[in-house]
Write a protein that holds these residues in place. Structure first.
Motif, mmCIF file in Angstrom:
data_model
loop_
_atom_site.group_PDB
_atom_site.id
_atom_site.type_symbol
_atom_site.label_atom_id
_atom_site.label_comp_id
_atom_site.label_asym_id
_atom_site.label_seq_id
_atom_site.Cartn_x
_atom_site.Cartn_y
_atom_site.Cartn_z
ATOM 1 N N LYS A 1 0.835 -1.204 0.000
ATOM 2 C CA LYS A 1 0.000 0.000 0.000
ATOM 3 C C LYS A 1 0.868 1.251 0.000
ATOM 4 C CE LYS A 1 -3.876 -2.136 2.414
ATOM 5 N NZ LYS A 1 -4.776 -2.048 3.567
ATOM 6 N N SER A 2 0.424 2.153 -0.814
ATOM 7 C CA SER A 2 1.160 3.410 -0.903
ATOM 8 C C SER A 2 0.791 4.303 0.275
ATOM 9 C CB SER A 2 0.837 4.119 -2.219
ATOM 10 O OG SER A 2 1.444 5.383 -2.242
ATOM 11 N N ALA A 3 1.774 4.949 0.783
ATOM 12 C CA ALA A 3 1.537 5.855 1.916
ATOM 13 C C ALA A 3 1.016 7.203 1.450
ATOM 14 C CB ALA A 3 2.831 6.048 2.709
ATOM 15 N N LEU A 4 1.055 7.428 0.112
ATOM 16 C CA LEU A 4 0.610 8.728 -0.385
ATOM 17 C C LEU A 4 -0.909 8.736 -0.508
ATOM 18 C CD1 LEU A 4 3.261 9.312 -3.201
ATOM 19 C CD2 LEU A 4 3.198 10.325 -0.908
ATOM 20 N N PRO A 5 -1.557 9.813 -0.130
ATOM 21 C CA PRO A 5 -3.018 9.886 -0.265
ATOM 22 C C PRO A 5 -3.425 10.023 -1.720
ATOM 23 C CG PRO A 5 -2.154 12.002 0.455
ATOM 24 C CD PRO A 5 -0.989 11.037 0.476
ATOM 25 N N VAL A 6 -4.646 9.536 -2.022
ATOM 26 C CA VAL A 6 -5.165 9.637 -3.379
ATOM 27 C C VAL A 6 -5.581 11.076 -3.643
ATOM 28 C CG1 VAL A 6 -6.926 8.845 -4.996
ATOM 29 C CG2 VAL A 6 -5.949 7.261 -3.315
ATOM 30 N N ARG A 7 -5.060 11.653 -4.682
ATOM 31 C CA ARG A 7 -5.378 13.038 -4.987
ATOM 32 C C ARG A 7 -6.763 13.119 -5.618
ATOM 33 N NH1 ARG A 7 -5.204 16.240 -9.384
ATOM 34 N NH2 ARG A 7 -4.359 14.550 -10.655
ATOM 35 N N PRO A 8 -7.663 13.906 -5.039
ATOM 36 C CA PRO A 8 -8.999 14.019 -5.642
ATOM 37 C C PRO A 8 -8.928 14.743 -6.984
ATOM 38 C CG PRO A 8 -8.721 15.633 -3.891
ATOM 39 C CD PRO A 8 -7.512 14.746 -3.844
ATOM 40 N N ALA A 9 -9.892 14.405 -7.813
ATOM 41 C CA ALA A 9 -9.937 15.025 -9.131
ATOM 42 C C ALA A 9 -10.224 16.518 -9.006
ATOM 43 C CB ALA A 9 -11.011 14.364 -9.991
ATOM 44 N N THR A 10 -9.480 17.296 -9.764
ATOM 45 C CA THR A 10 -9.703 18.739 -9.746
ATOM 46 C C THR A 10 -10.950 19.075 -10.558
ATOM 47 O OG1 THR A 10 -8.339 19.092 -11.697
ATOM 48 C CG2 THR A 10 -7.233 19.122 -9.549
ATOM 49 N N LYS A 11 -11.404 20.332 -10.407
ATOM 50 C CA LYS A 11 -12.602 20.753 -11.139
ATOM 51 C C LYS A 11 -12.323 20.755 -12.642
ATOM 52 C CE LYS A 11 -15.534 23.336 -9.271
ATOM 53 N NZ LYS A 11 -16.340 24.415 -8.631
ATOM 54 N N ALA A 12 -11.085 21.107 -13.034
ATOM 55 C CA ALA A 12 -10.760 21.086 -14.460
ATOM 56 C C ALA A 12 -10.844 19.664 -15.019
ATOM 57 C CB ALA A 12 -9.361 21.664 -14.681
ATOM 58 N N GLU A 13 -10.348 18.666 -14.245
ATOM 59 C CA GLU A 13 -10.422 17.277 -14.699
ATOM 60 C C GLU A 13 -11.869 16.804 -14.800
ATOM 61 O OE1 GLU A 13 -6.176 15.744 -12.789
ATOM 62 O OE2 GLU A 13 -8.069 15.461 -11.713
ATOM 63 N N ARG A 14 -12.697 17.233 -13.839
ATOM 64 C CA ARG A 14 -14.111 16.852 -13.891
ATOM 65 C C ARG A 14 -14.809 17.489 -15.085
ATOM 66 N NH1 ARG A 14 -16.023 18.560 -8.095
ATOM 67 N NH2 ARG A 14 -18.059 17.841 -8.868
ATOM 68 N N MET A 15 -14.441 18.751 -15.406
ATOM 69 C CA MET A 15 -15.002 19.377 -16.598
ATOM 70 C C MET A 15 -14.580 18.627 -17.855
ATOM 71 S SD MET A 15 -14.494 23.444 -15.818
ATOM 72 C CE MET A 15 -15.359 24.278 -14.497
ATOM 73 N N ARG A 16 -13.284 18.235 -17.894
ATOM 74 C CA ARG A 16 -12.767 17.499 -19.056
ATOM 75 C C ARG A 16 -13.492 16.165 -19.213
ATOM 76 N NH1 ARG A 16 -7.633 17.029 -17.540
ATOM 77 N NH2 ARG A 16 -7.406 19.281 -17.844
ATOM 78 N N ASP A 17 -13.779 15.498 -18.075
ATOM 79 C CA ASP A 17 -14.499 14.216 -18.136
ATOM 80 C C ASP A 17 -15.910 14.417 -18.684
ATOM 81 O OD1 ASP A 17 -13.038 12.901 -15.054
ATOM 82 O OD2 ASP A 17 -12.345 12.838 -17.143
ATOM 83 N N CYS A 18 -16.594 15.499 -18.253
ATOM 84 C CA CYS A 18 -17.939 15.776 -18.774
ATOM 85 C C CYS A 18 -17.911 15.950 -20.294
ATOM 86 C CB CYS A 18 -18.527 17.026 -18.112
ATOM 87 S SG CYS A 18 -19.098 16.791 -16.420
ATOM 88 N N LEU A 19 -16.934 16.737 -20.791
ATOM 89 C CA LEU A 19 -16.842 16.972 -22.230
ATOM 90 C C LEU A 19 -16.460 15.687 -22.966
ATOM 91 C CD1 LEU A 19 -15.042 20.438 -22.196
ATOM 92 C CD2 LEU A 19 -17.487 19.967 -22.416
#
Length: 414
Positions: free
Chosen positions: A290-308
């Motif tokens: 297991k990685s000790a690094l936290p999962v980075r949440p998706a930014t608003k720009a990434e969520r906009m890109r996913d919608c498009l």
């Protein structure tokens, strides 16, 4: 059946007793009375207990106090008329027809009242008719007595009619019992008392309005909580259905692999695999580190890109429709960014045919606008972006993503 009231044949009013009929006759000179089986109306205010004998009194009481609930106690208060008393006759009238024919009609004139007190009452805002009645019936004694009489009789049907009395009953107006200075002080006290009463009523109404605002606020919060709970349950159910669909897809793939394996064995001339034969044991699973690094949440720009990206993939066979949707979204975002104070650019009707054709019917279009700050209002009829929620940085990011989606020919392909 014994009569429940006496009806005046001249004006039609119903009276409960002989005494009331006599008083009515003395005040109006009406002499035509007959026994009636109709009870006198008795409507009692449920809030303050004031009895009203006619619908006119009910309307006046409601207009003055705002009370609208009345209890009909007509039959409870109805009693048979006692006719032992002599029938009411107006004073000065002869009993026989010949005498009444010879009697001369009395002259009716306005009563004499104290002019100074009349002027003071008119200065307080009372009409001349009301002030004259109050001074006459309170004995021309004091302004306070006249005001008290007005407060008790302000709902009388004839309160605003000019008062006329027989000429032979006029007496000299009584002199005021208070000096002019005392009268001014008394009038000031009455005005102050009325002002305090009005302020207290306004404070009471403000407390009621504040209670109503608190109640509405609680109801809105409760409705929002219920809506969030329903949305959470809907998302949980959606994830469950997706897992079941994924499980069925894996099972279908596994069955297809088994069929392909059996077909290859048949072509090679090998006997079918015995399902009862022991299968080689699988190697022990390797424990993932297991990685000790936290999962980075998706930014608003990434969520906009996913919608498009989803919008383009859902309509990959119609590039013209996708490009028109991107350009329409870019127009909405650009208008808000250039004119943030114009409400017409921050409000979109969801039922608009053009919007539905270009954006609303495409999966991901409305979600993209919501990521830019738009919210659904008024029963999901509008998309609205509040002025205080206009974020230029978010709008610039949305514009950049749309420009990239429009100009990049490989956007959404991979």
């Amino acid at each position: 059946m014994a009569g429940l009231s006496l009806r005046c044949g001249d004006c039609g009013v119903l009276l409960r007793s002989v005494e009331e009929a006599q008083a009515h006759a003395e005040a109006t000179n009406h002499a035509n009375f007959s026994e009636s089986t109709e009870a006198v109306l008795n409507l009692v205010c449920a809030a303050c207990g004031k009895p009203c004998r006619s619908q006119t009194e009910v309307d006046l009481h409601t207009k003055r106090t705002g009370h609208t609930e009345f209890t009909d106690k007509t039959m409870e208060a109805a009693k048979p008329i006692d006719l032992e008393a002599a029938p009411p006759k107006p004073a000065g009238k002869a009993m026989d027809v010949d005498a009444s024919a010879s009697a001369e009609p009395q002259e009716m004139v306005a009563p004499e009242v104290n002019k100074e007190m009349l002027a003071d009452l008119e200065a307080m805002g009372f009409t001349t008719a009301r002030a004259t009645r109050a001074l006459h019936f309170s004995g021309n004694s004091t302004i306070e007595g006249a005001i008290n009489w007005l407060s008790e009789h302000q709902e009388d049907p004839d309160i605003d009619e000019p008062l006329l009395v027989p000429a032979n009953t006029i007496t000299e107006a009584n002199k005021p019992s208070l000096s002019p200075e005392e009268m001014k002080i008394k009038a000031q006290e009455l005005r102050e008392r009325a002002r305090k009463k009005k302020e207290e009523e306004e404070r009471r109404m403000e407390r009621e309005r504040e209670k109503e605002r608190i109640r509405i606020g609680k109801e809105l919060l409760e409705a929002k909580r219920i809506e969030e709970d329903n949305e959470r349950k809907r998302m949980i159910e959606l994830r469950r259905l997706e897992k079941e669909e994924e499980k069925r897809a894996r099972e279908k793939i596994r069955q297809k692999l088994e069929e392909d394996k059996a077909e290859r064995r048949r072509k090679l001339g090998l006997p079918p695999e015995d399902p009862a034969a022991p299968k080689p044991s699988a190697p022990p699973p390797v424990e993932e580190k297991k990685s000790a690094l936290p999962v980075r949440p998706a930014t608003k720009a990434e969520r906009m890109r996913d919608c498009l990206r989803n919008l383009k993939q859902q309509n990959k066979d119609d590039d013209a429709k996708v490009k028109r949707a991107f350009q329409t979204l870019l127009t909405y975002i650009g208008n808000v960014a250039k004119n943030p104070d114009e409400e017409k650019f921050r409000k979109i009707r969801l039922s608009n045919a053009t919007f539905q054709e270009r954006v609303g019917n495409l999966h991901g279009g409305i979600e993209f606008l919501q990521l830019c700050g738009f919210e659904k209002l008024e029963g999901n009829e509008f998309l609205f972006l509040a002025r205080d929620k206009v974020d230029k940085a978010v709008l610039n990011t949305a514009g950049a993503e749309l420009n990239s989606a429009i100009t990049n020919p490989f956007f959404g392909v991979l």
